[in-house]
Design a protein around this motif. Structure first.
Motif, short mmCIF file in Angstrom:
data_model
loop_
_atom_site.label_atom_id
_atom_site.label_comp_id
_atom_site.label_asym_id
_atom_site.label_seq_id
_atom_site.Cartn_x
_atom_site.Cartn_y
_atom_site.Cartn_z
N VAL A 18 0.84 -1.20 0.00
CA VAL A 18 0.00 0.00 0.00
C VAL A 18 0.88 1.26 0.00
CG1 VAL A 18 -1.65 1.34 1.37
CG2 VAL A 18 -1.99 -1.11 1.06
N LEU A 51 -7.77 3.95 -7.09
CA LEU A 51 -6.85 3.39 -6.09
C LEU A 51 -7.55 3.28 -4.74
CD1 LEU A 51 -4.03 2.39 -5.27
CD2 LEU A 51 -3.47 4.76 -4.72
N GLY A 54 -10.15 0.55 -4.92
CA GLY A 54 -9.47 -0.74 -4.97
C GLY A 54 -8.87 -1.14 -3.63
N LEU A 55 -8.28 -0.17 -2.91
CA LEU A 55 -7.73 -0.46 -1.59
C LEU A 55 -8.83 -0.84 -0.60
CD1 LEU A 55 -4.93 2.23 -1.26
CD2 LEU A 55 -4.65 -0.24 -1.50
N CYS A 57 -11.64 -2.32 -1.42
CA CYS A 57 -12.02 -3.69 -1.80
C CYS A 57 -11.00 -4.69 -1.26
CB CYS A 57 -12.11 -3.82 -3.32
SG CYS A 57 -13.50 -2.96 -4.06
N ALA A 58 -9.73 -4.36 -1.39
CA ALA A 58 -8.66 -5.24 -0.90
C ALA A 58 -8.78 -5.45 0.61
CB ALA A 58 -7.29 -4.68 -1.26
N SER A 91 -6.79 -10.08 -3.14
CA SER A 91 -7.03 -8.65 -2.96
C SER A 91 -6.22 -7.81 -3.94
CB SER A 91 -6.75 -8.23 -1.51
OG SER A 91 -5.39 -8.39 -1.19
N LEU A 95 -7.68 -5.29 -6.73
CA LEU A 95 -7.17 -3.93 -6.86
C LEU A 95 -6.73 -3.66 -8.28
CD1 LEU A 95 -6.19 -1.23 -5.64
CD2 LEU A 95 -4.05 -2.38 -5.12
#
Length: 102
Positions: A18, A51, A54-55, A57-58, A91, A95
């Motif tokens: 990250v 981003l 996506g983060l 979701c991860a 994940s 992403l």
């Protein structure tokens, strides 16, 4: 300071990933400013928006994996909980999908 958290290798890899993404996106944004575009997400988004989504979701994928670990043992008749490395890979794929097609 961080003694409350279980710092395993997968957790450290996730947080380092990250941090690297945030630094990389910052440098990318300074060199080539983004424009909004429409993908499969229901809104027009910039790279930074994708981003962030996506983060999120991860994070939810990893939390669900950890929370359902014991249940997956029963569902699939496993001897031990499935590896957290699997959720890390899932994940990061999610992403990547959001960043590319979102």
């Amino acid at each position: 300071m961080f003694s409350w958290m279980v710092w395993t290798t997968p957790v450290a890899v996730f947080f380092i990933s990250v941090a690297v993404m945030l630094v990389g996106m910052t440098m990318w944004e300074t060199r080539a400013p983004t424009m909004e575009r429409k993908g499969f997400l229901p809104i027009a988004t910039t790279r930074g928006d994708r981003l962030f989504i996506g983060l999120m979701c991860a994070a939810w994928i990893n939390l669900a994996w950890v929370g359902l670990g014991e249940k997956m043992m029963a569902w699939f008749s496993l001897a031990e909980e499935p590896s957290i490395w699997i959720s890390l890979v899932l994940s990061m794929l999610a992403l990547g999908l959001v960043m590319r097609k979102g």
